[in-house]
Design an enzyme around this catalytic site. Structure first.
Site, mmCIF file in Angstrom:
data_model
loop_
_atom_site.group_PDB
_atom_site.id
_atom_site.type_symbol
_atom_site.label_atom_id
_atom_site.label_comp_id
_atom_site.label_asym_id
_atom_site.label_seq_id
_atom_site.Cartn_x
_atom_site.Cartn_y
_atom_site.Cartn_z
ATOM 1 N N SER A 13 26.675 -17.715 40.746
ATOM 2 C CA SER A 13 27.421 -18.496 39.769
ATOM 3 C C SER A 13 28.567 -19.230 40.437
ATOM 4 C CB SER A 13 27.983 -17.589 38.674
ATOM 5 O OG SER A 13 28.901 -18.296 37.867
ATOM 6 N N HIS A 36 23.644 -20.984 39.509
ATOM 7 C CA HIS A 36 23.917 -20.817 38.087
ATOM 8 C C HIS A 36 25.169 -21.615 37.737
ATOM 9 C CE1 HIS A 36 23.425 -18.495 34.327
ATOM 10 N NE2 HIS A 36 24.748 -18.483 34.270
ATOM 11 N N ASP A 38 27.751 -22.584 34.957
ATOM 12 C CA ASP A 38 28.293 -22.192 33.660
ATOM 13 C C ASP A 38 29.010 -23.370 33.012
ATOM 14 O OD1 ASP A 38 27.727 -19.280 33.469
ATOM 15 O OD2 ASP A 38 28.890 -19.211 35.316
ATOM 16 N N MET A 40 31.029 -24.436 29.758
ATOM 17 C CA MET A 40 31.765 -23.879 28.622
ATOM 18 C C MET A 40 32.618 -24.967 27.994
ATOM 19 S SD MET A 40 33.111 -20.315 30.312
ATOM 20 C CE MET A 40 32.171 -19.462 31.580
ATOM 21 N N HIS A 69 23.648 -22.787 32.367
ATOM 22 C CA HIS A 69 23.871 -21.836 31.278
ATOM 23 C C HIS A 69 24.865 -22.488 30.330
ATOM 24 C CE1 HIS A 69 25.616 -17.649 29.982
ATOM 25 N NE2 HIS A 69 24.979 -18.256 29.001
ATOM 26 N N MET A 71 27.093 -22.576 27.424
ATOM 27 C CA MET A 71 27.883 -21.795 26.470
ATOM 28 C C MET A 71 28.696 -22.784 25.652
ATOM 29 S SD MET A 71 28.926 -18.664 29.006
ATOM 30 C CE MET A 71 28.685 -19.633 30.510
ATOM 31 N N MET A 140 22.830 -11.288 28.242
ATOM 32 C CA MET A 140 24.196 -11.199 28.753
ATOM 33 C C MET A 140 24.603 -9.733 28.887
ATOM 34 S SD MET A 140 25.255 -14.254 29.370
ATOM 35 C CE MET A 140 26.976 -13.827 29.695
ATOM 36 N N ASP A 178 23.253 -11.610 33.333
ATOM 37 C CA ASP A 178 24.441 -12.329 33.768
ATOM 38 C C ASP A 178 25.672 -11.543 33.362
ATOM 39 O OD1 ASP A 178 26.461 -14.114 34.329
ATOM 40 O OD2 ASP A 178 25.792 -15.666 32.949
#
Length: 239
Positions: A13, A36, A38, A40, A69, A71, A140, A178
């Protein structure tokens, strides 16, 4: 990123990377199976990271495939644009989607593997019938939104139920975990049935991220292989 049920993958990540030098940080994990990313939005989770323009740029310079990913809220609107950017895998949270089957199909139609993520409190059972629509199921093992959290062992039964469902359906759906993945916890997660592992500080917090990836992969593969061997020995044999 999706994977063969018998292959363990390590997806570091970049949440734990140096955001001022992301291209160089990607080069440090060139032996990873994917990176990965992220995303957000400070709406779905209480944190803000990067958005589509930065991800598009990372896609152009990364030596390994990108595993996004998301979010974020309004994921039905935004997720297809990440697939259009050429990412290998796009994972959305089912809690943020009004039409998860439709979204998974749209991601696949646009050339990306379709992943679906579940927060710790979201049960897996209501979504098992849509496994054929997915390439990856992300369970998760921490609350989404922040790196550096401790692995939630209470998620291990959920991983086992997901793996049993995947194996029972005979579908090639990777199970990703994760949150809190270390040299120790990867073994427990793999024994439960996970085969794709997101690791942040366990990779970028080491002197050699490449060596850390190899060590994590070896530990995961050993534990996952032992689980598969045990399952084959204990499974009912045909008459």
């Amino acid at each position: 990123m999706s994977a063969s049920p018998l292959k363990c993958c390590i997806n570091p990540s970049i949440l734990s990377a140096d955001f001022a030098n992301l291209e160089a940080e990607l080069a440090r994990i060139s032996n990873a199976d994917a990176v990965h990313v992220d995303v957000m939005d400070n709406l779905f989770v209480p944190n803000l990271t990067i958005g589509l323009p930065v991800v598009e740029r990372l896609q152009k310079v990364s030596p390994v495939p990108l595993d996004a990913h998301l979010m974020i809220a309004n994921v039905d609107r935004w997720a297809p644009q990440y697939a259009d950017a050429g990412l290998s895998s796009v994972t959305f949270h089912v809690e943020a989607s009004d039409a998860p089957i439709k979204l998974a199909r749209e991601l696949r139609a646009r050339g990306a593997k379709a992943g679906m993520a579940l927060r710790p409190a979201t049960p897996v059972e209501p979504y098992l019938d849509m496994l054929t629509e997915l390439d990856m199921l992300l369970i998760m093992t921490v609350e989404p939104g922040f790196g550096g959290q401790a692995f939630l062992d209470v998620m291990l039964p959920k991983i086992r139920r997901a793996r049993a469902a995947v194996d029972g359906a005979g579908v090639n759906v990777a199970i990703q975990v994760d949150g809190g993945i270390t040299e120790e916890t990867i073994t427990r997660a793999a024994e439960a049935g996970a085969n794709v592992f997101v690791a942040g500080s366990a990779v970028y917090g080491k002197a050699s991220p490449e060596d850390a990836i190899e060590s994590l992969r070896a530990n995961g593969q050993l534990a996952f292989g032992a689980r598969a061997l045990h399952f084959n020995k204990t499974a009912p044999q045909p008459a």
